[in-house]
Design a protein around this motif. Sequence first.
Motif, PDB file in Angstrom:
ATOM      1  N   MET A   1     115.414  20.287  36.414  1.00  0.00           N
ATOM      2  CA  MET A   1     116.727  20.862  36.228  1.00  0.00           C
ATOM      3  C   MET A   1     117.041  21.780  37.413  1.00  0.00           C
ATOM      4  O   MET A   1     116.204  22.563  37.844  1.00  0.00           O
ATOM      5  CB  MET A   1     116.759  21.643  34.913  1.00  0.00           C
ATOM      6  CG  MET A   1     118.147  21.967  34.460  1.00  0.00           C
ATOM      7  SD  MET A   1     118.186  22.888  32.923  1.00  0.00           S
ATOM      8  CE  MET A   1     118.372  21.561  31.756  1.00  0.00           C
ATOM      9  N   GLU A   2     118.248  21.681  37.907  1.00  0.00           N
ATOM     10  CA  GLU A   2     118.615  22.485  39.062  1.00  0.00           C
ATOM     11  C   GLU A   2     118.757  23.952  38.690  1.00  0.00           C
ATOM     12  O   GLU A   2     119.035  24.301  37.551  1.00  0.00           O
ATOM     13  CB  GLU A   2     119.935  21.989  39.629  1.00  0.00           C
ATOM     14  CG  GLU A   2     119.846  20.645  40.292  1.00  0.00           C
ATOM     15  CD  GLU A   2     121.154  20.283  40.954  1.00  0.00           C
ATOM     16  OE1 GLU A   2     121.854  21.201  41.412  1.00  0.00           O
ATOM     17  OE2 GLU A   2     121.467  19.092  40.992  1.00  0.00           O
ATOM     18  N   MET A   3     118.585  24.789  39.689  1.00  0.00           N
ATOM     19  CA  MET A   3     118.670  26.234  39.475  1.00  0.00           C
ATOM     20  C   MET A   3     120.083  26.659  39.070  1.00  0.00           C
ATOM     21  O   MET A   3     120.248  27.564  38.266  1.00  0.00           O
ATOM     22  CB  MET A   3     118.231  26.943  40.761  1.00  0.00           C
ATOM     23  CG  MET A   3     118.137  28.412  40.611  1.00  0.00           C
ATOM     24  SD  MET A   3     116.867  28.804  39.405  1.00  0.00           S
ATOM     25  CE  MET A   3     116.915  30.545  39.421  1.00  0.00           C
ATOM     26  N   ILE A   4     121.097  25.982  39.626  1.00  0.00           N
ATOM     27  CA  ILE A   4     122.496  26.315  39.295  1.00  0.00           C
ATOM     28  C   ILE A   4     122.760  26.074  37.818  1.00  0.00           C
ATOM     29  O   ILE A   4     123.448  26.865  37.164  1.00  0.00           O
ATOM     30  CB  ILE A   4     123.450  25.466  40.164  1.00  0.00           C
ATOM     31  CG1 ILE A   4     123.423  25.957  41.592  1.00  0.00           C
ATOM     32  CG2 ILE A   4     124.843  25.438  39.621  1.00  0.00           C
ATOM     33  CD1 ILE A   4     124.416  27.035  41.906  1.00  0.00           C
ATOM     34  N   VAL A   5     122.227  25.001  37.288  1.00  0.00           N
ATOM     35  CA  VAL A   5     122.445  24.678  35.870  1.00  0.00           C
ATOM     36  C   VAL A   5     121.764  25.707  34.981  1.00  0.00           C
ATOM     37  O   VAL A   5     122.347  26.175  33.990  1.00  0.00           O
ATOM     38  CB  VAL A   5     121.946  23.251  35.559  1.00  0.00           C
ATOM     39  CG1 VAL A   5     122.051  22.945  34.077  1.00  0.00           C
ATOM     40  CG2 VAL A   5     122.708  22.224  36.376  1.00  0.00           C
ATOM     41  N   VAL A   6     120.574  26.100  35.341  1.00  0.00           N
ATOM     42  CA  VAL A   6     119.860  27.126  34.578  1.00  0.00           C
ATOM     43  C   VAL A   6     120.614  28.450  34.640  1.00  0.00           C
ATOM     44  O   VAL A   6     120.774  29.145  33.624  1.00  0.00           O
ATOM     45  CB  VAL A   6     118.416  27.283  35.108  1.00  0.00           C
ATOM     46  CG1 VAL A   6     117.727  28.476  34.475  1.00  0.00           C
ATOM     47  CG2 VAL A   6     117.626  26.017  34.895  1.00  0.00           C
ATOM     48  N   LEU A   7     121.110  28.798  35.820  1.00  0.00           N
ATOM     49  CA  LEU A   7     121.873  30.030  35.975  1.00  0.00           C
ATOM     50  C   LEU A   7     123.177  29.978  35.185  1.00  0.00           C
ATOM     51  O   LEU A   7     123.582  30.965  34.572  1.00  0.00           O
ATOM     52  CB  LEU A   7     122.145  30.275  37.455  1.00  0.00           C
ATOM     53  CG  LEU A   7     122.610  31.651  37.875  1.00  0.00           C
ATOM     54  CD1 LEU A   7     121.629  32.720  37.411  1.00  0.00           C
ATOM     55  CD2 LEU A   7     122.791  31.709  39.375  1.00  0.00           C
ATOM     56  N   PHE A   8     123.826  28.811  35.168  1.00  0.00           N
ATOM     57  CA  PHE A   8     125.047  28.656  34.386  1.00  0.00           C
ATOM     58  C   PHE A   8     124.785  28.905  32.907  1.00  0.00           C
ATOM     59  O   PHE A   8     125.527  29.649  32.250  1.00  0.00           O
ATOM     60  CB  PHE A   8     125.627  27.251  34.576  1.00  0.00           C
ATOM     61  CG  PHE A   8     126.726  26.934  33.604  1.00  0.00           C
ATOM     62  CD1 PHE A   8     128.004  27.417  33.807  1.00  0.00           C
ATOM     63  CD2 PHE A   8     126.470  26.185  32.465  1.00  0.00           C
ATOM     64  CE1 PHE A   8     129.026  27.143  32.907  1.00  0.00           C
ATOM     65  CE2 PHE A   8     127.472  25.907  31.555  1.00  0.00           C
ATOM     66  CZ  PHE A   8     128.750  26.383  31.780  1.00  0.00           C
ATOM     67  N   TRP A   9     123.747  28.297  32.373  1.00  0.00           N
ATOM     68  CA  TRP A   9     123.465  28.471  30.939  1.00  0.00           C
ATOM     69  C   TRP A   9     123.018  29.886  30.611  1.00  0.00           C
ATOM     70  O   TRP A   9     123.311  30.406  29.524  1.00  0.00           O
ATOM     71  CB  TRP A   9     122.427  27.456  30.465  1.00  0.00           C
ATOM     72  CG  TRP A   9     123.034  26.093  30.330  1.00  0.00           C
ATOM     73  CD1 TRP A   9     122.790  25.010  31.116  1.00  0.00           C
ATOM     74  CD2 TRP A   9     124.014  25.691  29.372  1.00  0.00           C
ATOM     75  NE1 TRP A   9     123.565  23.956  30.704  1.00  0.00           N
ATOM     76  CE2 TRP A   9     124.323  24.339  29.632  1.00  0.00           C
ATOM     77  CE3 TRP A   9     124.662  26.321  28.336  1.00  0.00           C
ATOM     78  CZ2 TRP A   9     125.246  23.629  28.880  1.00  0.00           C
ATOM     79  CZ3 TRP A   9     125.588  25.610  27.583  1.00  0.00           C
ATOM     80  CH2 TRP A   9     125.869  24.277  27.855  1.00  0.00           C
TER      81      TRP A   9
END
Length: 87
Positions: A1-9
């Motif tokens: 999972m990309e870091m941007i997606v983790v940060l978004f959630w």
Amino acid sequence: MEMIVVLFWAIASLILASAWAVVNGNDIVHAVVWLSAVFLLTACLFILADAEFLAVIQVLVYVGAISVVIIFGIMLTKRTLKGGESA
């Protein structure tokens, strides 16, 4: 999972938690502080979406103006006690 997606959630869950604190808080001043947190976190989501101009407008208009107007409205409103006497 990309870091941007983790940060978004992570930011989205913080927004939901702050919004829950706004609705369920007992003190109106604390609710305004939590509302300001929601506005700031929304600006963070705009930054993640590469919409820096919208993030700046979000901070200037909502955090800088709307939150201050709400706090002034709270401070200038006359508080009444249960007996009808003013504090």
